[in-house]
Scaffold this motif. Structure first.
Motif, PDB file in Angstrom:
ATOM      1  N   ALA A   2      26.577 -19.916 -32.757  1.00 38.10           N
ATOM      2  CA  ALA A   2      25.255 -20.014 -33.366  1.00 38.10           C
ATOM      3  C   ALA A   2      24.748 -18.636 -33.755  1.00 38.10           C
ATOM      4  O   ALA A   2      24.907 -17.672 -33.005  1.00 38.10           O
ATOM      5  N   PRO A   3      24.144 -18.511 -34.944  1.00 38.72           N
ATOM      6  CA  PRO A   3      23.596 -17.216 -35.343  1.00 38.72           C
ATOM      7  C   PRO A   3      22.382 -16.851 -34.508  1.00 38.72           C
ATOM      8  O   PRO A   3      21.679 -17.725 -33.988  1.00 38.72           O
ATOM      9  N   LEU A   4      22.128 -15.540 -34.387  1.00 32.74           N
ATOM     10  CA  LEU A   4      20.950 -15.104 -33.661  1.00 32.74           C
ATOM     11  C   LEU A   4      19.700 -15.613 -34.371  1.00 32.74           C
ATOM     12  O   LEU A   4      19.652 -15.738 -35.581  1.00 32.74           O
ATOM     13  N   GLY A   5      18.662 -15.880 -33.567  1.00 33.72           N
ATOM     14  CA  GLY A   5      17.426 -16.384 -34.133  1.00 33.72           C
ATOM     15  C   GLY A   5      17.358 -17.896 -34.158  1.00 33.72           C
ATOM     16  O   GLY A   5      16.367 -18.467 -34.589  1.00 33.72           O
ATOM     17  N   THR A   6      18.402 -18.587 -33.689  1.00 29.89           N
ATOM     18  CA  THR A   6      18.398 -20.042 -33.648  1.00 29.89           C
ATOM     19  C   THR A   6      18.164 -20.533 -32.222  1.00 29.89           C
ATOM     20  O   THR A   6      18.167 -19.747 -31.281  1.00 29.89           O
ATOM     21  N   HIS A   7      17.950 -21.842 -32.076  1.00 30.92           N
ATOM     22  CA  HIS A   7      17.708 -22.437 -30.768  1.00 30.92           C
ATOM     23  C   HIS A   7      18.878 -23.341 -30.384  1.00 30.92           C
ATOM     24  O   HIS A   7      19.441 -24.052 -31.211  1.00 30.92           O
ATOM     25  N   LEU A   8      19.242 -23.313 -29.118  1.00 27.75           N
ATOM     26  CA  LEU A   8      20.205 -24.232 -28.543  1.00 27.75           C
ATOM     27  C   LEU A   8      19.498 -24.988 -27.429  1.00 27.75           C
ATOM     28  O   LEU A   8      18.408 -24.606 -26.987  1.00 27.75           O
ATOM     29  N   THR A   9      20.115 -26.058 -26.950  1.00 26.65           N
ATOM     30  CA  THR A   9      19.550 -26.768 -25.806  1.00 26.65           C
ATOM     31  C   THR A   9      20.653 -27.061 -24.801  1.00 26.65           C
ATOM     32  O   THR A   9      21.826 -27.188 -25.152  1.00 26.65           O
ATOM     33  N   PRO A 185      17.721 -14.236 -29.454  1.00 28.41           N
ATOM     34  CA  PRO A 185      16.850 -13.224 -30.059  1.00 28.41           C
ATOM     35  C   PRO A 185      17.158 -13.058 -31.536  1.00 28.41           C
ATOM     36  O   PRO A 185      18.289 -13.306 -31.973  1.00 28.41           O
ATOM     37  N   PRO A 186      16.165 -12.639 -32.314  1.00 31.77           N
ATOM     38  CA  PRO A 186      16.425 -12.398 -33.732  1.00 31.77           C
ATOM     39  C   PRO A 186      17.361 -11.221 -33.904  1.00 31.77           C
ATOM     40  O   PRO A 186      17.347 -10.273 -33.114  1.00 31.77           O
TER      41      PRO A 186
END
Length: 203
Positions: A2-9, A185-186
């Motif tokens: 996943a790229p930085l600045g995205t959300h995972l759960t 983090p972004p």
């Protein structure tokens, strides 16, 4: 990845504390209260800690901010460690972990500054990877005495799978089964100046 600045759960599988100062092994709890010092009742809780080999920039024993309040491991990575060692299982408690999460891809690779946000307000900030060591390996070996030399092999088997350390940004409560939002983090772009000359910046 996943790229930085995205959300995972993901979700919490276990919450654990280690109440005994000299005992590495932690124990499962039905819930844990989280204060600004860490997991209440855990031996690693505290606003400060003494500098050690992991903080070589400071004199040994000097008080520094405690950014290692909470130890986090991954269900999936524990299984990979066990597979690499050729044993049936490696438990979070044997590694002295406070929190076991599932569903977060490559948890140990989460960058510093990642936030873990729980439903009842608790928020943890990732400090960095928790490097594997032979001391923890000896604890794992003690549960698999049929595997001599496992303590030394643990360091390699747990490389980039040992989990993370983090600190508390917001207090709250964490329970097994809680959904956790992982906020990466972004990305920050930074490049060194082509010429490191103070005169360059003069008007």
């Amino acid at each position: 990845m996943a790229p930085l600045g995205t959300h995972l759960t993901g979700r919490s599988v276990r919450v654990l504390i280690g109440p005994e100062p000299k005992n590495l092994i932690t124990r499962d709890m039905p819930e844990v209260k989280v204060s600004f010092e860490g997991f209440v009742g855990d031996r690693h809780a505290g606003l400060t800690r003494k500098a050690d080999v992991r903080t070589p920039r400071f004199p040994r024993g000097a008080l520094v901010r405690n950014t290692r309040q909470v130890s986090i491991v991954s269900t999936e990575e524990l299984a990979l460690i066990a597979e690499a060692l050729g044993v049936p299982q490696v438990l979070a408690a044997w590694l002295g972990a406070n929190l076991e999460l599932a569903g977060v891809p490559r948890l140990t690779q989460l960058p510093p500054g990642t936030r873990l946000v729980f439903p009842e307000d608790a928020t943890l900030v990732v400090e960095g990877e928790n490097e594997p060591c032979r001391k923890v390996g000896r604890t794992v070996e003690s549960h698999h005495p049929e595997q001599p030399g496992l303590a030394n092999r643990f360091v390699k088997a747990a490389h980039e799978r040992r989990g993370l350390v983090s600190w508390v940004e917001r207090p709250g409560v964490i329970r097994p089964g809680d959904r956790v939002k992982v906020e990466l983090p972004p990305a920050v772009a930074y490049s060194m100046p082509a010429v490191a000359d103070p005169a360059v910046s003069k008007p």
